[in-house]
Design a protein around this motif. Structure first.
Motif, PDB file in Angstrom:
ATOM      1  N   LYS A 293       0.688  -1.211   0.082  1.00  0.00           N
ATOM      2  CA  LYS A 293      -0.007   0.143  -0.123  1.00  0.00           C
ATOM      3  C   LYS A 293       0.740   1.217   0.031  1.00  0.00           C
ATOM      4  O   LYS A 293       1.797   1.337   0.672  1.00  0.00           O
ATOM      5  CB  LYS A 293      -0.897  -0.023   1.218  1.00  0.00           C
ATOM      6  CG  LYS A 293      -1.696  -1.025   1.120  1.00  0.00           C
ATOM      7  CD  LYS A 293      -2.816  -1.006  -0.032  1.00  0.00           C
ATOM      8  CE  LYS A 293      -3.785  -2.189   0.124  1.00  0.00           C
ATOM      9  NZ  LYS A 293      -4.748  -2.280  -1.136  1.00  0.00           N
ATOM     10  N   PRO A 294       0.506   2.151  -0.588  1.00  0.00           N
ATOM     11  CA  PRO A 294       1.153   3.515  -0.816  1.00  0.00           C
ATOM     12  C   PRO A 294       1.312   4.346   0.654  1.00  0.00           C
ATOM     13  O   PRO A 294       0.074   4.205   1.402  1.00  0.00           O
ATOM     14  CB  PRO A 294       0.422   4.308  -1.860  1.00  0.00           C
ATOM     15  CG  PRO A 294      -0.941   3.812  -1.730  1.00  0.00           C
ATOM     16  CD  PRO A 294      -0.743   2.547  -1.449  1.00  0.00           C
ATOM     17  N   SER A 295       2.467   4.933   1.018  1.00  0.00           N
ATOM     18  CA  SER A 295       2.451   5.761   2.119  1.00  0.00           C
ATOM     19  C   SER A 295       1.552   6.891   2.102  1.00  0.00           C
ATOM     20  O   SER A 295       1.161   7.148   0.925  1.00  0.00           O
ATOM     21  CB  SER A 295       3.716   6.357   2.521  1.00  0.00           C
ATOM     22  OG  SER A 295       4.085   7.068   1.405  1.00  0.00           O
ATOM     23  N   THR A 296       1.039   7.530   3.243  1.00  0.00           N
ATOM     24  CA  THR A 296       0.240   8.699   2.821  1.00  0.00           C
ATOM     25  C   THR A 296       0.990   9.709   2.082  1.00  0.00           C
ATOM     26  O   THR A 296       0.270  10.371   1.756  1.00  0.00           O
ATOM     27  CB  THR A 296      -0.152   9.069   4.482  1.00  0.00           C
ATOM     28  OG1 THR A 296       0.886   9.452   5.018  1.00  0.00           O
ATOM     29  CG2 THR A 296      -0.989   8.201   5.257  1.00  0.00           C
ATOM     30  N   GLU A 297       2.340   9.976   2.565  1.00  0.00           N
ATOM     31  CA  GLU A 297       3.047  10.709   1.592  1.00  0.00           C
ATOM     32  C   GLU A 297       3.020  10.573   0.116  1.00  0.00           C
ATOM     33  O   GLU A 297       2.748  11.562  -0.741  1.00  0.00           O
ATOM     34  CB  GLU A 297       4.471  10.898   2.178  1.00  0.00           C
ATOM     35  CG  GLU A 297       4.886  11.378   3.331  1.00  0.00           C
ATOM     36  CD  GLU A 297       4.566  10.416   4.691  1.00  0.00           C
ATOM     37  OE1 GLU A 297       4.188   9.221   4.436  1.00  0.00           O
ATOM     38  OE2 GLU A 297       4.856  10.979   5.970  1.00  0.00           O
ATOM     39  N   ALA A 298       2.983   9.208  -0.316  1.00  0.00           N
ATOM     40  CA  ALA A 298       2.937   9.022  -1.642  1.00  0.00           C
ATOM     41  C   ALA A 298       1.593   9.382  -2.216  1.00  0.00           C
ATOM     42  O   ALA A 298       1.258  10.008  -3.327  1.00  0.00           O
ATOM     43  CB  ALA A 298       3.211   7.754  -1.968  1.00  0.00           C
ATOM     44  N   THR A 299       0.623   8.929  -1.526  1.00  0.00           N
ATOM     45  CA  THR A 299      -0.753   9.418  -1.822  1.00  0.00           C
ATOM     46  C   THR A 299      -0.964  10.780  -1.840  1.00  0.00           C
ATOM     47  O   THR A 299      -1.712  11.317  -2.976  1.00  0.00           O
ATOM     48  CB  THR A 299      -1.965   8.659  -0.847  1.00  0.00           C
ATOM     49  OG1 THR A 299      -1.587   7.331  -0.682  1.00  0.00           O
ATOM     50  CG2 THR A 299      -3.324   8.907  -1.421  1.00  0.00           C
ATOM     51  N   ALA A 300      -0.617  11.467  -1.076  1.00  0.00           N
ATOM     52  CA  ALA A 300      -0.736  13.031  -1.006  1.00  0.00           C
ATOM     53  C   ALA A 300       0.111  13.710  -2.138  1.00  0.00           C
ATOM     54  O   ALA A 300      -0.603  14.458  -2.782  1.00  0.00           O
ATOM     55  CB  ALA A 300      -0.135  13.643   0.352  1.00  0.00           C
ATOM     56  N   ALA A 301       1.084  13.063  -2.466  1.00  0.00           N
ATOM     57  CA  ALA A 301       1.778  13.532  -3.756  1.00  0.00           C
ATOM     58  C   ALA A 301       1.151  13.461  -5.022  1.00  0.00           C
ATOM     59  O   ALA A 301       0.865  14.112  -5.764  1.00  0.00           O
ATOM     60  CB  ALA A 301       3.266  13.011  -3.862  1.00  0.00           C
ATOM     61  N   TRP A 302       0.696  12.151  -5.111  1.00  0.00           N
ATOM     62  CA  TRP A 302      -0.488  11.738  -6.141  1.00  0.00           C
ATOM     63  C   TRP A 302      -1.431  12.860  -6.396  1.00  0.00           C
ATOM     64  O   TRP A 302      -1.594  13.387  -7.384  1.00  0.00           O
ATOM     65  CB  TRP A 302      -0.918  10.429  -6.034  1.00  0.00           C
ATOM     66  CG  TRP A 302      -1.789  10.039  -6.685  1.00  0.00           C
ATOM     67  CD1 TRP A 302      -3.171  10.011  -6.111  1.00  0.00           C
ATOM     68  CD2 TRP A 302      -2.251   9.718  -8.280  1.00  0.00           C
ATOM     69  NE1 TRP A 302      -4.184   9.695  -7.220  1.00  0.00           N
ATOM     70  CE2 TRP A 302      -3.646   9.392  -8.315  1.00  0.00           C
ATOM     71  CE3 TRP A 302      -1.228   9.706  -9.194  1.00  0.00           C
ATOM     72  CZ2 TRP A 302      -3.873   9.363  -9.737  1.00  0.00           C
ATOM     73  CZ3 TRP A 302      -1.816   9.210 -10.497  1.00  0.00           C
ATOM     74  CH2 TRP A 302      -3.032   8.984 -10.879  1.00  0.00           C
ATOM     75  N   ILE A 303      -2.196  13.003  -5.222  1.00  0.00           N
ATOM     76  CA  ILE A 303      -3.136  13.918  -5.101  1.00  0.00           C
ATOM     77  C   ILE A 303      -2.788  15.467  -5.684  1.00  0.00           C
ATOM     78  O   ILE A 303      -3.653  15.944  -6.505  1.00  0.00           O
ATOM     79  CB  ILE A 303      -4.099  14.076  -4.106  1.00  0.00           C
ATOM     80  CG1 ILE A 303      -4.499  12.640  -3.436  1.00  0.00           C
ATOM     81  CG2 ILE A 303      -5.072  15.218  -3.855  1.00  0.00           C
ATOM     82  CD1 ILE A 303      -5.061  12.740  -2.029  1.00  0.00           C
ATOM     83  N   ARG A 304      -1.873  15.715  -5.019  1.00  0.00           N
ATOM     84  CA  ARG A 304      -1.287  17.271  -5.568  1.00  0.00           C
ATOM     85  C   ARG A 304      -0.947  17.196  -7.015  1.00  0.00           C
ATOM     86  O   ARG A 304      -1.298  18.041  -7.770  1.00  0.00           O
ATOM     87  CB  ARG A 304      -0.240  17.611  -4.804  1.00  0.00           C
ATOM     88  CG  ARG A 304      -0.211  18.490  -3.574  1.00  0.00           C
ATOM     89  CD  ARG A 304      -1.121  17.561  -2.835  1.00  0.00           C
ATOM     90  NE  ARG A 304      -1.277  18.544  -1.353  1.00  0.00           N
ATOM     91  CZ  ARG A 304      -1.644  17.886  -0.357  1.00  0.00           C
ATOM     92  NH1 ARG A 304      -2.046  16.660  -0.515  1.00  0.00           N
ATOM     93  NH2 ARG A 304      -1.676  18.238   0.928  1.00  0.00           N
ATOM     94  N   LEU A 305      -0.173  16.116  -7.309  1.00  0.00           N
ATOM     95  CA  LEU A 305       0.199  16.137  -8.809  1.00  0.00           C
ATOM     96  C   LEU A 305      -1.150  16.300  -9.737  1.00  0.00           C
ATOM     97  O   LEU A 305      -1.031  16.992 -10.742  1.00  0.00           O
ATOM     98  CB  LEU A 305       0.992  14.803  -8.976  1.00  0.00           C
ATOM     99  CG  LEU A 305       1.597  14.603 -10.627  1.00  0.00           C
ATOM    100  CD1 LEU A 305       2.477  15.746 -10.785  1.00  0.00           C
ATOM    101  CD2 LEU A 305       2.253  13.482 -10.834  1.00  0.00           C
TER     102      LEU A 305
END
Lengths: 161, 161
Positions: A4-16
DNA sequence: GACTAATCCATGCAGGCGCATTTAATCAAG
DNA sequence: CTTGATTAAATGCGCCTGCATGGATTAGTC
């Protein structure tokens, strides 16, 4: 096994996704308000204007712009229709053809770059120091796995989507 | 007067467009290959599933997802058509209505998140340390002028374009 | 209450995209 | 030279988007 992605990775995805959409929208709005066609046209005209002789095979254009084959085919249709480019016969390979930019095309490309660069400055440049912009580049590049091209300025920028 | 963007700003712009397009494409491909509908559906289902009572006014959905009004209207059409949501009467304001997620909708949302999160990990998480992902977030956020929402996980991610 | 303005949602239309297929030409073998 | 595989480009179809508009209802003002 499924990581599962880290919350950081997910947050980065959303921003991107979100920020890109916003910034692109803003830039395209600016261009449209100035009476210019979509960014994809600019990209194509730029590639053509840069090419030796101002002409390119659709296949080349396709590779430069990173868009699907049918997409270039139709983009060329529109450019030709507006007198910005012309289809020319390709003698060495009669399956193919050359697309040649016209004077009107070169002119439009230049005028668009003026508005385009202003928009980039407004929506990106003015919000980030050069150092931060460079950092952003570095981080983004790492997401691009096959980071083939180091595109020079002015940019063939948009994969149009 | 017209300020021109620095080469760093321009490079950042190019990356933002290109990398986003690539990453989005990759994630959507993964979802599609797993037999799932587009990401926009996921976003809508997630918002609905989170809402109290599992229902939302189209207007709310629109604000959450940051997509235009007509776009939500038609997205709802499709969700309803597939039995993932239902339109319900809104008694306090008869101009409007409520959209309520169905059990099938909740189920699909959960199953999609499983594939979706895997894809995010694959295309973002695995390429960036948590620290770098956080840095990326910070830089991107600065481009978002009105950085209203700090969206929590799981993400209502895509402005779908 | 009557009138005007604003809000909520739906929809017709034109254009663009993605997918799959078609047509035409080249290439690779035998 | 013929056959079959491959590549270049175009195109038909369905879906989605953006834009503008319309119909219905509510809110604001006098």
């Amino acid at each position: 096994m499924k990581r599962k992605p880290s919350t950081e990775a997910t947050a980065a995805w959303i921003r991107l996704m979100r920020i890109q959409s916003r910034v692109l929208g803003a830039v395209e709005q600016d261009l449209k308000k100035a009476g210019f066609p979509p960014l994809a046209w600019y990209d194509a005209l730029l590639e053509l204007s840069r090419a030796p002789g101002g002409e390119l095979r659709p296949v080349e254009l396709e590779k430069q712009m990173l868009i699907p084959q049918y997409s270039t085919s139709r983009l060329i249709d529109r450019l030709v229709e507006e007198g910005l480019a012309a289809r020319r016969e390709c003698k060495m390979d009669k399956r193919g053809l050359f697309v040649e930019i016209t004077e009107a095309g070169r002119d439009l490309q230049k005028r668009m770059w003026s508005a385009y660069s202003t928009a980039i400055e407004r929506h990106v440049g003015s919000k980030l120091s050069d150092a931060d912009a460079a950092k952003l580049c570095g981080l983004l590049d790492r997401l691009g796995c096959s980071c083939d091209q180091a595109t020079p300025v002015p940019p063939s920028a948009v994969a149009t989507r």
